[in-house]
Motif scaffolding. Structure first.
Motif, PDB file in Angstrom:
ATOM      1  N   PHE A  17      14.033  -1.056 -14.056  1.00 20.59           N
ATOM      2  CA  PHE A  17      13.642  -1.428 -12.645  1.00 20.59           C
ATOM      3  C   PHE A  17      11.952  -1.184 -12.571  1.00 20.59           C
ATOM      4  O   PHE A  17      11.278  -2.144 -12.125  1.00 20.59           O
ATOM      5  N   ALA A  18      11.601  -0.055 -13.335  1.00 18.64           N
ATOM      6  CA  ALA A  18      10.127   0.089 -13.191  1.00 18.64           C
ATOM      7  C   ALA A  18       9.431  -1.358 -14.208  1.00 18.64           C
ATOM      8  O   ALA A  18       8.247  -1.628 -13.257  1.00 18.64           O
ATOM      9  N   ASN A  19       9.940  -1.380 -15.079  1.00 22.88           N
ATOM     10  CA  ASN A  19       8.995  -2.670 -15.610  1.00 22.88           C
ATOM     11  C   ASN A  19       9.064  -3.942 -14.927  1.00 22.88           C
ATOM     12  O   ASN A  19       8.047  -4.800 -14.665  1.00 22.88           O
ATOM     13  N   ALA A  20      10.313  -4.025 -14.170  1.00 24.97           N
ATOM     14  CA  ALA A  20      10.444  -5.321 -13.138  1.00 24.97           C
ATOM     15  C   ALA A  20       9.441  -4.962 -12.051  1.00 24.97           C
ATOM     16  O   ALA A  20       8.728  -6.098 -11.366  1.00 24.97           O
ATOM     17  N   VAL A  21       9.306  -3.855 -11.433  1.00 21.44           N
ATOM     18  CA  VAL A  21       8.400  -3.560 -10.076  1.00 21.44           C
ATOM     19  C   VAL A  21       7.063  -3.892 -10.516  1.00 21.44           C
ATOM     20  O   VAL A  21       6.380  -4.513 -10.004  1.00 21.44           O
ATOM     21  N   ASN A  22       6.772  -3.633 -11.814  1.00 21.26           N
ATOM     22  CA  ASN A  22       5.327  -3.885 -12.449  1.00 21.26           C
ATOM     23  C   ASN A  22       5.126  -5.335 -12.484  1.00 21.26           C
ATOM     24  O   ASN A  22       3.937  -5.752 -12.586  1.00 21.26           O
ATOM     25  N   THR A  23       5.997  -6.179 -12.455  1.00 16.88           N
ATOM     26  CA  THR A  23       5.800  -7.693 -12.334  1.00 16.88           C
ATOM     27  C   THR A  23       5.476  -8.298 -10.986  1.00 16.88           C
ATOM     28  O   THR A  23       4.806  -9.274 -10.823  1.00 16.88           O
ATOM     29  N   LEU A  24       5.482  -7.381 -10.049  1.00 20.76           N
ATOM     30  CA  LEU A  24       5.113  -7.605  -8.636  1.00 20.76           C
ATOM     31  C   LEU A  24       3.813  -7.370  -8.125  1.00 20.76           C
ATOM     32  O   LEU A  24       3.224  -6.593  -8.878  1.00 20.76           O
ATOM     33  N   ASN A  25       3.257  -8.019  -7.122  1.00 18.82           N
ATOM     34  CA  ASN A  25       1.726  -7.594  -6.646  1.00 18.82           C
ATOM     35  C   ASN A  25       1.629  -6.306  -6.483  1.00 18.82           C
ATOM     36  O   ASN A  25       2.405  -5.728  -5.607  1.00 18.82           O
ATOM     37  N   ALA A  26       0.465  -5.409  -7.089  1.00 20.93           N
ATOM     38  CA  ALA A  26       0.204  -4.298  -7.001  1.00 20.93           C
ATOM     39  C   ALA A  26      -0.067  -3.759  -5.677  1.00 20.93           C
ATOM     40  O   ALA A  26      -0.153  -2.656  -5.283  1.00 20.93           O
ATOM     41  N   ASP A  27      -0.325  -4.698  -4.543  1.00 19.15           N
ATOM     42  CA  ASP A  27      -0.943  -4.576  -3.235  1.00 19.15           C
ATOM     43  C   ASP A  27       0.466  -4.445  -2.599  1.00 19.15           C
ATOM     44  O   ASP A  27       0.565  -4.005  -1.259  1.00 19.15           O
ATOM     45  N   ASP A  28       1.576  -4.817  -3.057  1.00 17.21           N
ATOM     46  CA  ASP A  28       3.111  -4.638  -2.401  1.00 17.21           C
ATOM     47  C   ASP A  28       3.709  -3.409  -2.685  1.00 17.21           C
ATOM     48  O   ASP A  28       4.557  -2.875  -2.165  1.00 17.21           O
ATOM     49  N   HIS A  29       3.795  -3.081  -4.068  1.00 19.09           N
ATOM     50  CA  HIS A  29       4.378  -2.006  -4.685  1.00 19.09           C
ATOM     51  C   HIS A  29       3.654  -1.218  -5.790  1.00 19.09           C
ATOM     52  O   HIS A  29       2.892  -1.508  -6.299  1.00 19.09           O
ATOM     53  N   GLU A  30       3.826   0.083  -5.356  1.00 14.86           N
ATOM     54  CA  GLU A  30       3.130   1.188  -6.325  1.00 14.86           C
ATOM     55  C   GLU A  30       4.420   2.113  -6.874  1.00 14.86           C
ATOM     56  O   GLU A  30       5.023   2.949  -6.161  1.00 14.86           O
ATOM     57  N   LEU A  31       4.210   2.513  -8.125  1.00 11.51           N
ATOM     58  CA  LEU A  31       5.152   3.432  -8.663  1.00 11.51           C
ATOM     59  C   LEU A  31       4.399   4.619  -8.947  1.00 11.51           C
ATOM     60  O   LEU A  31       3.555   5.135  -9.287  1.00 11.51           O
ATOM     61  N   VAL A  32       4.697   5.627  -7.899  1.00 10.64           N
ATOM     62  CA  VAL A  32       4.005   7.029  -7.916  1.00 10.64           C
ATOM     63  C   VAL A  32       4.602   7.994  -8.484  1.00 10.64           C
ATOM     64  O   VAL A  32       3.684   8.683  -9.077  1.00 10.64           O
ATOM     65  N   ALA A  33       5.863   8.222  -8.744  1.00 11.71           N
ATOM     66  CA  ALA A  33       6.235   9.323  -9.672  1.00 11.71           C
ATOM     67  C   ALA A  33       7.795   9.032  -9.926  1.00 11.71           C
ATOM     68  O   ALA A  33       8.388   8.266  -9.692  1.00 11.71           O
ATOM     69  N   VAL A  34       7.918   9.600 -11.194  1.00 10.54           N
ATOM     70  CA  VAL A  34       9.513   9.627 -11.762  1.00 10.54           C
ATOM     71  C   VAL A  34       9.684  10.944 -12.140  1.00 10.54           C
ATOM     72  O   VAL A  34       8.894  11.830 -12.399  1.00 10.54           O
TER      73      VAL A  34
END
Length: 333
Positions: A17-34
């Motif tokens: 999931f994290a790997n996939a989210v990182n393929t999206l625009n950084a202006d739209d999604h940010e991984l804050v914490a795990v």
């Protein structure tokens, strides 16, 4: 503005999931914490996927005020507890399928999310794939005519040796792991409440199913035929048959191609990611992340692609199948 994500659990599906989210625009999604129950695992995860913070408990994640929404990737028996914790702390929630162990738990979680006026979705990622959206339009446009039969089978040899699938205490069994996909596909195609469900299955020594065959009857001779297996690799294909023709969907739980009604193949390639994915086509998890962002930014509390009522109905069908084949969890009492 970027949607600020927290991730609960650092296992394989959370990594994808994290790997996939990182393929999206950084202006739209940010991984804050795990967060993981083992801090070192969370720290390793954070370093690999560029997540800002790592926690050794889910409570710390829930209390982080920088987070808007939490992806819950824990084992099945923990879904209700961890998702509820996030909702208590005013976080929107995306819960890995199955939403909970049974309909009773799912109803409790959904009721609480609605009371808190927070977004909640079961992560049936399949429905957000462009291929599904295309097939939906073909159905709506009448290209298939009236849908008569839907067949979906999903199985891999050797799954019966994996603890999370083989142990009752871990919420094991193919009905909850693989069955979600074949059931949701029938529901997605027919868009009806079933009239009846019949199933037979094979259980392991721990009392969970390792193989299931079933039929979902929608009335008017409309039938959904399903099969799951942790003992053998099946075709892993779904077919929708209508009065005007059929559409075949290989790898139907995460399809990047279909065989259309005219026999031609249509494809929707996935982009490359920084890391290799653990599971097939997991880059497609980006589609459900975008769906969550669209809903939350639009003020929606549920997705039209996986509504709360739909999750409850899927859970009800799973409960009925388990009842018929003799699989009972402690949480069912």
């Amino acid at each position: 503005m970027a949607l600020k994500w927290g991730i609960a659990a650092a296992g394989k599906i959370s990594q994808d999931f994290a790997n996939a989210v990182n393929t999206l625009n950084a202006d739209d999604h940010e991984l804050v914490a795990v967060a993981a129950r083992d801090l070192s695992r969370a720290e390793e995860f954070a370093k690999k996927f560029g997540v800002k913070k790592a926690y050794g408990s889910y409570l710390e994640l829930a209390q982080d005020r920088d987070i808007e929404v939490v992806y819950v990737g824990t084992l099945n028996p923990q879904h209700l507890e961890v998702a509820t914790l996030m909702l208590e702390n005013d976080k929107h929630v995306l819960v890995e399928k199955p939403l909970c162990l049974n309909e009773k738990q799912a109803h409790k979680l959904i009721t609480y999310a609605e009371r808190k006026k927070l977004f909640l979705m079961e992560a049936i990622w399949s429905r957000m794939f462009p291929s599904y959206q295309y097939v939906r339009k073909q159905i709506q446009n009448g290209m298939l005519g009236d849908i008569v039969t839907v067949e979906a089978e999903f199985g891999f040899g050797g799954l019966n040796n994996i603890d999370r699938l083989a142990k009752k205490g871990l919420g094991g069994g193919t009905v909850l792991d693989l069955g979600v996909y074949v059931i949701q596909f029938c529901q997605w195609a027919f868009q009806q409440v079933p009239k009846s469900v019949t199933a037979t299955g094979t259980l392991n020594d721990d009392g969970v199913d390792v193989e299931v065959m079933g039929e979902i009857n929608y009335g008017d001779n409309k039938i959904g035929k399903i099969k799951t297996s942790g003992l053998q690799t099946l075709s892993n294909t779904a077919t929708i048959v209508g009065t005007k023709g059929k559409i075949t969907i290989p790898s139907f739980w995460c399809p990047t191609s279909i065989i259309d009604i005219d026999g031609t193949e249509k494809t929707w390639p996935l982009p490359d990611a920084e890391h290799e994915f653990i599971h097939i086509n997991s880059c497609g998890l980006r589609y459900e992340a975008d769906e969550v962002r669209k809903c939350i930014r639009g003020g929606e509390k549920e997705s039209e692609n996986v509504t709360h009522n739909e999750s409850l109905l899927i859970a009800r069908i799973q409960d009925e199948i388990r009842k018929q084949i003799g699989v009972k969890y402690a949480e069912d009492d």
